[in-house]
Design a protein around this motif. Structure first.
Motif: not given
Length: 182
Positions: A12-13, A44-46, A97-98, A114-115
């Protein structure tokens, strides 16, 4: 560690220059991905595309980080702009938001979810956690990444996961994987 292995990463960030081991630039995420790709690992990245927000809400942009990762030979990166419009809210919301890392390699399939964002300002205080997942739940998390990746229609897809085997004592934990994407 090499060909046939993969790293699947959702963020996400993210701060690609954050030293995961303080004082060691080789531990920066971009350098770890660069080194893995140089060994033949498929990376691979999102990275989430943040919706523009008002002055009271966070407004970030991962455009440069996406470009940085995409410029590394052997690394595929998508600036994930899939947002959900919710009529009651009146603007796009961050449904992706993963935070997810799925590694398929010599130890089989291991996922971390996780977060906690990979940002220095998140590590100065602990508000959340990541967990390591193996077995069928790790396959589900792998599937989450693959579904999100496939939604973008890119020709290059991650290689099949390597099944986990002999990964320690079996625990009787039940896991459910939730999805917040269409």
């Amino acid at each position: 560690t090499g060909p046939g292995h993969s790293i699947l990463f959702c963020a996400w960030s993210v701060d690609l220059e954050l030293e995961l081991v303080p004082g060691e630039t080789s531990s920066q995420l971009r350098n770890l991905f660069r080194a893995a790709a140089a060994r033949g690992v498929a990376v691979f990245a999102l990275l989430n595309h943040f919706a523009t927000r008002g002055p009271m809400h966070a407004s970030f942009n991962n455009v440069q980080d996406s470009a940085t990762l995409a410029s590394i030979p052997g690394v595929e990166c998508i600036h994930d702009d899939r947002l959900l419009f919710v009529p009651l809210v009146g603007e796009p919301v961050q449904v992706h938001h993963q935070k997810l890392l799925v590694v398929s390699g010599s130890e089989g399939l291991v996922a971390f979810t996780g977060g906690v964002d990979v940002e220095d300002n998140r590590w100065s205080y602990v508000q959340d956690l990541h967990i390591r997942v193996r077995g069928p739940a790790a396959l589900e998390l792998d599937r989450v990444f693959r579904e999100r990746w496939a939604d973008h229609g890119r020709p290059r897809q991650p290689p099949p996961p390597i099944p986990s085997a002999g990964h320690g004592p079996q625990l009787d934990n039940r896991v459910s994987v939730s999805r917040t994407y269409p």
